[in-house]
Design a protein around this motif. Structure first.
Motif, short mmCIF file in Angstrom:
data_model
loop_
_atom_site.label_atom_id
_atom_site.label_comp_id
_atom_site.label_asym_id
_atom_site.label_seq_id
_atom_site.Cartn_x
_atom_site.Cartn_y
_atom_site.Cartn_z
N LYS A 86 0.84 -1.21 0.00
CA LYS A 86 0.00 0.00 0.00
C LYS A 86 0.88 1.26 0.00
CE LYS A 86 -3.98 1.84 2.53
NZ LYS A 86 -4.95 1.54 3.58
N ASN A 131 1.47 1.78 14.99
CA ASN A 131 0.53 0.72 14.58
C ASN A 131 0.62 0.35 13.09
OD1 ASN A 131 -0.72 3.15 13.91
ND2 ASN A 131 -2.78 2.40 14.38
N PHE A 132 0.85 1.38 12.25
CA PHE A 132 1.15 1.10 10.84
C PHE A 132 2.48 1.81 10.58
CE2 PHE A 132 -3.40 0.62 11.18
CZ PHE A 132 -3.64 -0.53 10.45
N TRP A 135 3.11 2.70 6.78
CA TRP A 135 2.02 3.40 6.09
C TRP A 135 1.79 4.81 6.63
CZ3 TRP A 135 -0.66 4.43 2.13
CH2 TRP A 135 -1.93 4.99 2.22
N GLN A 136 1.77 4.95 7.96
CA GLN A 136 1.48 6.28 8.53
C GLN A 136 2.53 7.29 8.10
OE1 GLN A 136 -1.28 6.71 10.26
NE2 GLN A 136 -1.62 5.10 11.75
N ARG A 139 2.30 8.02 4.06
CA ARG A 139 1.17 8.85 3.62
C ARG A 139 1.37 10.31 3.97
NH1 ARG A 139 -4.04 6.82 6.89
NH2 ARG A 139 -3.47 7.43 8.97
N GLU A 228 -4.34 13.59 13.39
CA GLU A 228 -5.17 12.39 13.17
C GLU A 228 -5.08 11.62 14.49
OE1 GLU A 228 -6.11 8.95 12.97
OE2 GLU A 228 -4.65 8.50 11.40
N SER A 261 -6.05 -0.35 15.35
CA SER A 261 -6.14 0.63 14.28
C SER A 261 -7.11 1.71 14.72
CB SER A 261 -6.67 -0.05 13.00
OG SER A 261 -6.98 0.93 12.03
N CYS A 262 -6.76 2.95 14.39
CA CYS A 262 -7.65 4.05 14.79
C CYS A 262 -9.01 3.91 14.11
CB CYS A 262 -7.01 5.39 14.47
SG CYS A 262 -6.45 5.51 12.78
N ILE A 263 -9.04 3.28 12.92
CA ILE A 263 -10.32 3.15 12.20
C ILE A 263 -10.89 1.72 12.30
CG2 ILE A 263 -10.24 5.09 10.58
CD1 ILE A 263 -8.90 3.10 8.56
N SER A 418 -8.38 3.24 4.68
CA SER A 418 -7.80 4.40 4.00
C SER A 418 -7.40 4.02 2.59
CB SER A 418 -6.61 4.93 4.80
OG SER A 418 -5.68 3.90 5.02
N PHE A 424 -8.59 11.52 4.29
CA PHE A 424 -8.63 10.73 5.53
C PHE A 424 -8.41 11.67 6.71
CE2 PHE A 424 -6.89 8.23 8.94
CZ PHE A 424 -7.57 7.03 8.87
O1 LIG Z 1 -4.61 3.84 12.64
C1 LIG Z 1 -5.11 4.50 11.73
C2 LIG Z 1 -4.76 4.43 10.26
C3 LIG Z 1 -5.26 3.21 9.62
C4 LIG Z 1 -5.18 3.24 8.12
O2 LIG Z 1 -4.85 4.25 7.50
O3 LIG Z 1 -5.50 2.23 7.50
#
Ligand SMILES: O=CCCC(=O)O
Length: 453
Positions: A86, A131-132, A135-136, A139, A228, A261-263, A418, A424
């Motif tokens: 991703k 957590n990611f 990715w975090q 992005r 975020e 995950s926050c989401i 996301s 987002f």
């Molecule tokens: O923890 C929040 C982000 C999760 C995501 O972007 O998939």
């Protein structure tokens, strides 16, 4: 003083990264500024070329980066591989689209011409969570580097190896030294970085507490922020949903990333007519998930990332049960090494219980019964968070209900996820500003008006 990487599967410490002193931090930020002065003048062709190279490296090293993440924070390996892919996608997306997102916008005025330029701001300080871990960061980094900004990363204390790997990734892709740097510092030295003259914006993904503290500092220094923060996403199940599909997605939406995950879906708000069937099927499906070594492809649920996080989660469950919630599954710390917590289901959840009011960052699903869709919306909105939400019903009804839900993202018959193409971010205590899409790349640019007589 240093930060340490602890393998959550075993509890073993396997790496340490010393804190930088004030002088080193100052040199790093000065380098960021000097690099920015030349980087902002590069053209899109050059930025695109380098960002594609970064994507290429990510795709080439999926396994290496995935294993690093699993070792530092315990997500299941296949999800870690998906995260690396991703990241490559986001790099490609912004390298292919940034030019268009940032082209001048012609405007009407009393001059012969007026337009808006989207100029870079300078070095952006990113405080990112574990957590990611890839990715975090990507992005934030991909759109900002494409916009002509440079990045300084303070990564979470348990993912130092990922922080180093990310800096090396951009260096190897050919970005100039100073375009993306990781720094290691104690939380109290964050003030120094936010206040440094080289830093022109701050982005944070993390807890509400961290967001408030950094936003306050940034406000004092008049620097723009994107925040975020946490979420306690409602997952609204109405009588007319496709039950089997909804249950399957409920498991996925709650257990993704070991529930961290926050989401992730956290509050399951279920209409009376389908309540018993949903709870029964949801319990069985959660019970069927395999908890185990996150390096093993067969594992659905790995350990939580840190011991203190598991302790917090367990207390949230216990306090909620003390307040009258019913423990249907899990809720006990397993006797094995590592920071494991089982898939847990609590029902009869009400306002003021920790599993309803607070963010549960782990594999705990809290179910609340409602009479109808109107009550479901009230219950969903009864939260200080407003990040994501999902509603499970007929399509048209779902789209109508989406308008009434206080969240930055509502999915109809799908889990919240996301996507580089979609904005987002959240509302209320979930923060402000947007990442990703053309909205994200516009957060840290000077929207400069040029008026011509
Ligand atoms: O923890 C929040 C982000 C999760 C995501 O972007 O998939």
């Amino acid at each position: 003083m240093s930060i340490r990487s602890v393998n959550p599967t075993t509890g073993d410490v396997f790496a340490e990264y010393p804190y930088m002193d004030s002088e080193t931090i100052d040199q790093t930020l000065t380098r960021a500024w000097e690099t920015y002065e030349s980087w902002k003048q590069t053209d899109f062709d050059e930025r695109t070329r380098l960002m594609h190279k970064a994507a290429h490296i990510l795709r080439d090293r999926v396994e290496e980066y995935a294993r690093l993440m699993v070792k530092e924070m315990g997500k299941p390996i296949e999800q870690a591989r998906g995260e690396v892919r991703k990241c490559a996608w986001a790099c490609e997306y912004f390298s292919d689209n940034a030019r268009e997102f940032l082209q001048n916008e012609e405007m009407q005025s009393d001059g012969s011409r007026a337009f808006v330029r989207f100029d870079p701001l300078g070095p952006i300080f990113a405080v990112m969570p574990w957590n990611f871990p890839f990715w975090q960061v990507i992005r934030f980094a991909a759109p900002n580097l494409m916009a002509g900004n440079v990045g300084v990363l303070k990564h979470s204390h348990n993912v130092g190896g990922c922080a180093v790997a990310l800096q090396e990734l951009f260096e190897e892709a050919g970005f100039p030294e100073g375009a993306f740097q990781s720094i290691f510092l104690s939380n109290d030295m964050t003030d120094e970085v936010v206040g440094h003259t080289a830093i022109r914006g701050v982005t944070l993904t993390g807890s509400v507490g961290a967001g408030r503290a950094v936003a306050k500092l940034a406000g004092q220094n008049l620097k723009p922020t994107v925040l975020e923060l946490g979420g306690s996403d409602p997952f609204i199940v109405l009588d007319d949903c496709n039950l089997d599909y909804t249950v399957e997605q409920a498991v996925r939406g709650r257990l993704i990333n070991n529930g961290q995950s926050c989401i992730a879906a956290k509050r399951f708000i279920v209409e009376e007519g389908i309540y018993n069937d949903f709870v029964e099927k949801f319990r069985d499906a959660l019970a069927g998930q395999t908890m185990g070594d996150p390096m093993d492809d067969a594992t659905d649920l790995g350990p939580m990332a840190r011991l203190d996080l598991r302790t917090t989660l367990h207390k949230q469950v216990q306090r909620s049960v003390d307040q009258g919630a019913k423990l249907v599954l899990g809720g006990e710390i397993p006797e094995r090494e590592g920071f494991y917590y089982p898939a847990t289901l609590v029902t009869e959840c009400e306002y003021d219980m920790p599993v309803f009011d607070e963010e549960t960052f782990g594999p705990v699903a809290a179910v609340t019964r409602v009479q109808d869709a109107d009550e479901a919306i009230d219950v969903a909105n009864h939260s200080h968070f407003g990040l994501g939400a999902s509603v499970w019903t007929s399509t048209d009804r779902g789209v109508d209900l989406a308008a009434r839900i206080e969240a930055g993202h509502v999915s109809v018959n799908g889990i919240v996820k996301s996507d580089p193409r979609l904005p987002f971010g959240g509302v209320k205590d979930s923060g402000y500003g947007r990442e990703l899409s053309h909205h994200g790349i516009h957060e840290f640019v000077n929207k400069k008006t040029v008026w011509v007589k």
